[in-house]
Design a protein around this motif. Structure first.
Motif, PDB file in Angstrom:
ATOM      1  N   GLY A  70     -27.904  -2.370  94.203  1.00 15.24           N
ATOM      2  CA  GLY A  70     -27.185  -3.444  94.897  1.00 15.24           C
ATOM      3  C   GLY A  70     -25.970  -3.873  94.086  1.00 15.24           C
ATOM      4  N   LEU A  71     -25.579  -5.114  94.293  1.00 10.01           N
ATOM      5  CA  LEU A  71     -24.367  -5.650  93.656  1.00 10.01           C
ATOM      6  C   LEU A  71     -24.368  -5.443  92.135  1.00 10.01           C
ATOM      7  N   ILE A  72     -25.444  -5.825  91.476  1.00 12.72           N
ATOM      8  CA  ILE A  72     -25.469  -5.797  90.016  1.00 12.72           C
ATOM      9  C   ILE A  72     -25.747  -4.384  89.487  1.00 12.72           C
ATOM     10  N   ASP A 103     -33.094   4.006  93.647  1.00 14.58           N
ATOM     11  CA  ASP A 103     -33.326   2.913  94.600  1.00 14.58           C
ATOM     12  C   ASP A 103     -34.384   3.387  95.590  1.00 14.58           C
ATOM     13  N   GLN A 152     -28.945   2.537 100.593  1.00 12.40           N
ATOM     14  CA  GLN A 152     -28.329   1.723  99.537  1.00 12.40           C
ATOM     15  C   GLN A 152     -27.637   2.627  98.517  1.00 12.40           C
ATOM     16  N   VAL A 205     -33.386  -4.994  90.406  1.00 13.76           N
ATOM     17  CA  VAL A 205     -34.044  -5.185  91.709  1.00 13.76           C
ATOM     18  C   VAL A 205     -34.059  -6.683  92.026  1.00 13.76           C
ATOM     19  N   GLU A 265     -34.692 -10.664  92.738  1.00 13.58           N
ATOM     20  CA  GLU A 265     -35.219 -11.682  91.819  1.00 13.58           C
ATOM     21  C   GLU A 265     -36.606 -12.177  92.262  1.00 13.58           C
ATOM     22  N   LYS A 300     -40.557  -7.328  90.086  1.00 13.10           N
ATOM     23  CA  LYS A 300     -40.053  -6.859  88.788  1.00 13.10           C
ATOM     24  C   LYS A 300     -41.224  -6.382  87.917  1.00 13.10           C
ATOM     25  N   SER A 359     -31.903  -7.400  84.544  1.00 10.47           N
ATOM     26  CA  SER A 359     -30.727  -8.221  84.889  1.00 10.47           C
ATOM     27  C   SER A 359     -31.119  -9.616  85.361  1.00 10.47           C
ATOM     28  N   SER A 415     -31.714 -13.255  86.595  1.00 15.24           N
ATOM     29  CA  SER A 415     -30.880 -14.444  86.409  1.00 15.24           C
ATOM     30  C   SER A 415     -31.691 -15.603  85.837  1.00 15.24           C
ATOM     31  N   PRO A 431     -25.910 -10.541  83.339  1.00 13.23           N
ATOM     32  CA  PRO A 431     -24.442 -10.588  83.422  1.00 13.23           C
ATOM     33  C   PRO A 431     -23.955 -11.791  84.208  1.00 13.23           C
ATOM     34  N   ASN A 455     -21.389 -12.871  87.167  1.00 11.84           N
ATOM     35  CA  ASN A 455     -20.792 -12.158  88.300  1.00 11.84           C
ATOM     36  C   ASN A 455     -19.367 -12.658  88.566  1.00 11.84           C
TER      37      ASN A 455
HETATM   38  P1  NAI Z   1     -29.218  -6.829  95.616  1.00 13.78           P
HETATM   39  O1  NAI Z   1     -30.095  -7.370  96.680  1.00 13.78           O
HETATM   40  O2  NAI Z   1     -27.748  -6.685  95.868  1.00 13.78           O
HETATM   41  O3  NAI Z   1     -29.773  -5.392  95.159  1.00 13.78           O
HETATM   42  C1  NAI Z   1     -31.125  -5.128  94.906  1.00 13.78           C
HETATM   43  C2  NAI Z   1     -31.356  -3.634  95.067  1.00 13.78           C
HETATM   44  O4  NAI Z   1     -32.681  -3.314  94.614  1.00 13.78           O
HETATM   45  C3  NAI Z   1     -31.273  -3.140  96.516  1.00 13.78           C
HETATM   46  O5  NAI Z   1     -30.422  -2.012  96.570  1.00 13.78           O
HETATM   47  C4  NAI Z   1     -32.708  -2.776  96.858  1.00 13.78           C
HETATM   48  O6  NAI Z   1     -32.819  -1.685  97.794  1.00 13.78           O
HETATM   49  C5  NAI Z   1     -33.242  -2.373  95.497  1.00 13.78           C
HETATM   50  N1  NAI Z   1     -34.705  -2.404  95.373  1.00 13.78           N
HETATM   51  C6  NAI Z   1     -35.591  -3.256  95.947  1.00 13.78           C
HETATM   52  N2  NAI Z   1     -36.841  -2.954  95.537  1.00 13.78           N
HETATM   53  C7  NAI Z   1     -36.734  -1.906  94.681  1.00 13.78           C
HETATM   54  C8  NAI Z   1     -37.669  -1.144  93.940  1.00 13.78           C
HETATM   55  N3  NAI Z   1     -38.970  -1.414  93.992  1.00 13.78           N
HETATM   56  N4  NAI Z   1     -37.209  -0.115  93.176  1.00 13.78           N
HETATM   57  C9  NAI Z   1     -35.884   0.161  93.141  1.00 13.78           C
HETATM   58  N5  NAI Z   1     -34.950  -0.516  93.822  1.00 13.78           N
HETATM   59  C10 NAI Z   1     -35.377  -1.554  94.583  1.00 13.78           C
HETATM   60  O7  NAI Z   1     -29.473  -7.760  94.340  1.00 13.78           O
HETATM   61  P2  NAI Z   1     -28.454  -8.098  93.133  1.00 13.78           P
HETATM   62  O8  NAI Z   1     -27.587  -9.239  93.528  1.00 13.78           O
HETATM   63  O9  NAI Z   1     -27.851  -6.846  92.652  1.00 13.78           O
HETATM   64  O10 NAI Z   1     -29.487  -8.680  92.047  1.00 13.78           O
HETATM   65  C11 NAI Z   1     -30.273  -7.831  91.227  1.00 13.78           C
HETATM   66  C12 NAI Z   1     -30.742  -8.640  90.024  1.00 13.78           C
HETATM   67  O11 NAI Z   1     -29.584  -9.086  89.284  1.00 13.78           O
HETATM   68  C13 NAI Z   1     -31.539  -9.896  90.370  1.00 13.78           C
HETATM   69  O12 NAI Z   1     -32.553 -10.081  89.410  1.00 13.78           O
HETATM   70  C14 NAI Z   1     -30.498 -10.997  90.271  1.00 13.78           C
HETATM   71  O13 NAI Z   1     -31.061 -12.251  89.969  1.00 13.78           O
HETATM   72  C15 NAI Z   1     -29.660 -10.495  89.113  1.00 13.78           C
HETATM   73  N6  NAI Z   1     -28.290 -11.026  89.053  1.00 13.78           N
HETATM   74  C16 NAI Z   1     -27.578 -11.224  90.209  1.00 13.78           C
HETATM   75  C17 NAI Z   1     -26.294 -11.769  90.152  1.00 13.78           C
HETATM   76  C18 NAI Z   1     -25.506 -11.967  91.410  1.00 13.78           C
HETATM   77  O14 NAI Z   1     -24.502 -12.710  91.356  1.00 13.78           O
HETATM   78  N7  NAI Z   1     -25.868 -11.350  92.516  1.00 13.78           N
HETATM   79  C19 NAI Z   1     -25.664 -12.149  88.870  1.00 13.78           C
HETATM   80  C20 NAI Z   1     -26.484 -11.806  87.704  1.00 13.78           C
HETATM   81  C21 NAI Z   1     -27.752 -11.289  87.819  1.00 13.78           C
END
Ligand code: NAI
Length: 315
Positions: free
Chosen positions: A12-14, A33, A38, A92, A94, A99, A119, A121, A143, A145
């Motif tokens: 995803g994003l991070i 993933d 994705q 993955v 939050e 996790k 990663s 938060s 990180p 964002n």
């Molecule tokens: P996101 O929702 O954009 O991406 C999550 C990804 O994980 C998706 O591609 C999903 O298909 C995948 N996924 C789900 N279950 C999985 C599994 N069992 N195995 C492998 N992949 C799996 O989430 P985002 O925003 O990238 O957040 C990820 C982490 O980074 C979270 O812990 C979040 O708190 C943290 N974070 C997010 C920030 C933000 O601004 N979005 C900033 C800093 C940290």
């Protein structure tokens, strides 16, 4: 530069941001993933971001965007991502149980040298890693964002994390151009969010009590405090505003304490105060339906500031 392998879990994003950071320093990244769609979207998006960074003059490292892109592989097989990786960055959603489940699986596949980095938060590293065989190899790398334009990364070891894991995580983050910051004790919200929520809490109370409007409160940050904070924190600001910290204490410590003692207790954001904030901020940020336009406006400014900070630090 290195040709070692890093595994990224979650695209995803991070996950995308970390992948880009690691390949910029020459690492080969294998992204896993559970959603094939994705992974496909991630590759397309990363290419788009590399093109944009190059055009902004903000591409990191010595490799071309093509070379960086070639170092990314995607997979739906966790083993392919994990085996042979010296560092694993989990990105993955939050959710503590998710996790923990992901890390249990990874834990069964790694050797005693691998670093396991999350990663998260807000989840505490000890809560995620408790019970893992290799819990001494676990750490949080949180990180800000967007990581390319706001490079501060909170590094949070659990109490059982090997100091060597912290040192190597620090070194890796620095190598890819981030600014790692050590969080010495596990605490809810780490440091960035604690500070952010303290500011948000006081702003909310001031608006609720009719002291300032939401737009004007934001102006105090964007045209006042925030301008200084783009280059230095509150303590260097204080240091420079007097003749060092002791002089600052003599002049201001009593006044500061008095004001701090007048802060009210925290309150959940809701009700008429939240309605007021939503309506007033929508007048500058535009309607929620068109939020993309204002995000572009924001990103343009973040990019320009990142460039300015880079150029100032060079000279
Ligand atoms: P996101 O929702 O954009 O991406 C999550 C990804 O994980 C998706 O591609 C999903 O298909 C995948 N996924 C789900 N279950 C999985 C599994 N069992 N195995 C492998 N992949 C799996 O989430 P985002 O925003 O990238 O957040 C990820 C982490 O980074 C979270 O812990 C979040 O708190 C943290 N974070 C997010 C920030 C933000 O601004 N979005 C900033 C800093 C940290």
């Amino acid at each position: 530069m290195s040709s070692q392998k890093i595994g990224v879990i979650g695209s995803g994003l991070i996950g995308r941001s970390f992948t880009m950071l690691f390949v910029s320093a020459g690492y080969k990244v294998v992204v896993f993933d559970i959603e094939q769609s994705q992974l496909e979207a991630a590759k397309k998006d990363i290419w788009k971001q590399l093109v944009a960074l190059e055009s902004q003059g903000l591409l990191r490292g010595k490799l071309t965007k093509e070379q960086q892109f070639e170092n990314i592989t995607t997979t739906s097989d966790l083993k392919e991502c994990i085996l042979g990786s010296f560092f694993i960055q989990e990105c993955v959603p939050e959710i503590l149980e998710l996790k923990r489940k992901v890390w249990r699986e990874v834990d069964s596949l790694i050797d005693a040298q691998t670093i396991m980095s999350s990663s998260t938060s807000a989840l505490l590293p000890s809560a995620i890693s408790e019970g893992l065989k290799h819990k001494n190899r676990f750490i949080v790398s949180h990180p800000t964002n967007p990581p390319f334009y706001a490079p501060a990364t909170e590094v949070v070891p659990a109490r059982w994390t090997d100091p060597e894991v912290t040192e190597r995580t620090f070194a890796l983050l620095k190598e890819v151009g981030q600014v790692p910051v050590l969080i010495k004790k596990e605490v809810d919200g780490f440091v960035l969010n604690r500070i952010q929520y303290a500011i948000m809490g006081e702003c909310y109370r001031l608006i609720r009590d009719g002291v300032v409007s939401p737009q004007d409160c934001d102006l105090i940050m964007s045209q006042g405090l925030g301008v200084r904070y783009a280059f230095m924190g509150p303590f260097e600001t204080a240091y420079l505003n007097a003749e060092g910290m002791y002089s600052y204490r003599d002049r201001y410590a009593d006044m500061i304490l008095g004001i701090q003692q007048s802060f009210g207790p925290p309150e959940r954001m809701d009700g008429p105060t939240l309605d007021l904030i939503q309506q007033d901020i929508a007048k500058v940020a535009g309607p929620v339906e068109d939020i993309g336009t204002r995000r572009q406006w924001r990103d343009k400014r973040l990019i320009a500031l990142a460039k300015l900070k880079r150029d100032m630090d060079k000279s």
